[in-house]
Design an enzyme around this catalytic site. Structure first.
Site, PDB file in Angstrom:
ATOM      1  N   ASP A 147     -15.572  29.065  42.090  1.00 49.73           N
ATOM      2  CA  ASP A 147     -16.779  28.465  41.527  1.00 49.73           C
ATOM      3  C   ASP A 147     -17.954  28.597  42.490  1.00 49.73           C
ATOM      4  O   ASP A 147     -17.875  28.157  43.625  1.00 49.73           O
ATOM      5  CB  ASP A 147     -16.509  26.989  41.202  1.00 49.73           C
ATOM      6  CG  ASP A 147     -17.693  26.335  40.499  1.00 49.73           C
ATOM      7  OD1 ASP A 147     -18.446  27.053  39.821  1.00 49.73           O
ATOM      8  OD2 ASP A 147     -17.865  25.116  40.643  1.00 49.73           O
TER       9      ASP A 147
ATOM     10  N   ASP B  81     -24.781  30.261  38.267  1.00 48.60           N
ATOM     11  CA  ASP B  81     -23.594  29.431  38.147  1.00 48.60           C
ATOM     12  C   ASP B  81     -22.458  30.173  37.442  1.00 48.60           C
ATOM     13  O   ASP B  81     -22.553  30.481  36.262  1.00 48.60           O
ATOM     14  CB  ASP B  81     -23.976  28.175  37.340  1.00 48.60           C
ATOM     15  CG  ASP B  81     -22.860  27.154  37.298  1.00 48.60           C
ATOM     16  OD1 ASP B  81     -21.844  27.333  37.996  1.00 48.60           O
ATOM     17  OD2 ASP B  81     -23.003  26.172  36.546  1.00 48.60           O
TER      18      ASP B  81
END
Ligand code: NAG
Ligand code: NAG
Length: 449
Positions: free
Chosen positions: A328, A132
């Site tokens: 992201d 992430d």
């Protein structure tokens, strides 16, 4: 039947579309990808890509959480509505943090979609974790657990590792955390995710084995004793954000602050995550990496324009620059400011108008029924970034296919014009994406995996 409708569709383009858009006959080749939609659907077996670049000393295999390449064999994979609804809660969490009113720090995102398997401790224990770029602290579930969800691999037991140590409350590493506490002079961390998931435990250090020849000694991570949420049998999370505690900062001495990844085009193929290496690979094009001081975790970049079917949409660049754009890895669908999305949507709909439309799918409002076509022509979409670079999206980053009868434009609009844009992982698929933190640049190379 299918070939008749394809032929009609083609004629439609020649008659209706060309006079409007194309002046030269080359236009049609610049406008569309012609694809077999089956290439966008995952298969039942994993085909491991050997494309992992040898640019870098440490390359780890990246797989989608759900699908045949995942080491986590979930009894039931979430359906598309569930995946997209979860994506909405992640985006809400990002937007509540980027709002002008500061949200409380430490509140993190929902969980991402790609998994890497890395080793913790000595001897190393393999653990599959979510990777992430939108969070910083790496953590895994640890024995003895006060409350652990079910995970695929055995839960990490610090007492079995000869190199494990607790970090004390007086350490500066403890005070760098967003949320920390102290129990019998041991540093306690906590992370609360936007989707309600959470982890709480002891800040620890131990060896982190990325690949057999690349070990980070004294890697700092959370040993999670009380963990709740939908991590889908993953052992924890690998934080690739920009703060000091992230693996990127901790790997700086060994690899320099550069990492790269490639997200595979479907869940039945594999990609890679690499640390270190050179950023000067020939076909990678760079755009400045920007920073938002109030959002220090995130990698921002400068989205300036969108091209559909080879034409630049007329959107004022300030629509993007006013709110900024985040890269992201954990958001699925790219979010655009409302004006930009509606412009993209109308151009896309115009170029897809010969296909039957289908019902909306959660946040995706532009869907088509492509059953019966062996080949479809979908408009090319390119994102243009600061520094004059344009990235032509892979077809897997243009359509989100629930199945042949529901293929949707894989973008969504923000509901508020003041919310930041987000480049989601769909649109990053197949690019060799480079994060050159030292030189503050983000690069895109074609056909990474
Ligand atoms: C780490 O701290 C926990 C909680 O204080 C304690 O139970 C454990 O024994 C400590 N482990 C080591 C290796 O010091
Ligand atoms: C296609 O996917 C959608 C959304 O998941 C589902 O509602 C629909 O029943 C599926 N259709 C077929 C033919 O599988």
């Amino acid at each position: 039947m299918a070939s008749l409708s394809s032929a009609l569709c083609y004629l439609y383009f020649l008659l209706i579309f060309f006079p409007i858009v194309g002046r030269c006959s080359r236009r049609k080749f610049e406008t569309y990808h012609t694809i077999n939609i089956r290439t966008l659907l995952p298969r039942n077996v994993c085909s491991s890509s050997e494309a992992s670049r040898s640019l870098s000393p440490a390359s780890i295999k990246v797989v989608h959480r759900h699908g045949p390449c995942s080491p986590l064999h979930l009894k039931q994979n979430p359906n598309h509505e569930q995946i997209l609804d979860k994506d909405r809660s992640r985006v809400n969490a990002i937007h509540s943090r980027t709002a002008t009113i500061p949200a409380h720090t430490g509140d993190s995102l929902g969980t991402g979609n790609y998994i890497v398997t890395i080793g913790f401790g000595s001897p190393k224990r393999e653990q599959s974790v979510i990777f992430d770029t939108g969070s910083d602290l790496t953590w895994i579930q640890c024995e003895p657990c006060l409350s652990c969800y079910q995970q695929h691999e055995p839960i990490f037991d610090p007492s079995q590792s000869s190199t494990y140590a607790n970090i004390s409350c007086s350490s500066s590493y403890c005070s760098e955390l967003d949320i920390s506490g102290c129990t019998s002079s041991t540093c306690v961390y906590g992370v609360q995710y936007g989707d309600g998931s959470s982890t709480l435990g002891i800040l620890s250090e131990d060896a982190l084995t990325l690949t057999s020849s690349n070990v980070l000694p004294n890697f700092r991570f959370g040993c999670g004793k009380r963990n709740n949420g939908l991590f889908g049998e993953a052992a924890g999370l690998l934080g690739l954000g920009r703060k000091k505690v992230s693996v990127v900062s901790q790997a700086f001495q060994k690899f320099g602050s550069i990492f790269a990844y490639c997200l595979p085009s479907t869940s039945s193929s594999t990609g890679y995550l690499t640390f270190g290496g050179s950023s000067t690979s020939s076909n990678v094009k760079f755009t400045p990496m920007l920073t938002n001081p109030s959002m220090p975790t995130f990698y921002y970049l400068d989205l300036v324009a969108i091209h559909v079917g080879g034409r630049r949409l007329s959107i004022s660049p300030t629509v993007f620059s006013k709110v900024g754009t985040i890269m992201d890895s954990g958001t699925v669908i790219t979010r655009l400011p409302p004006v930009a999305y509606s412009s993209l949507r109308s151009a896309f709909r115009r170029l897809m108008s010969c296909y039957r439309s289908a019902q909306a799918l959660s946040i995706l409002d532009t869907c088509y029924d492509l059953t019966g076509y062996s080949k479809v022509r979908i408009p090319k979409v390119a994102l243009q970034f600061g520094g004059g670079i344009a990235t032509n999206l892979d077809t897997s980053g243009i359509l989100y296919l629930a199945n042949a009868s529901q293929a949707c434009l894989a973008f969504a609009g923000n509901s508020d014009a003041g919310d930041s844009g987000i480049i989601g992982n769909m649109q990053q698929k197949k690019f060799h994406v480079v994060y050159d933190v030292a030189n503050k640049a983000i690069g895109f190379g074609p056909n990474g995996c």
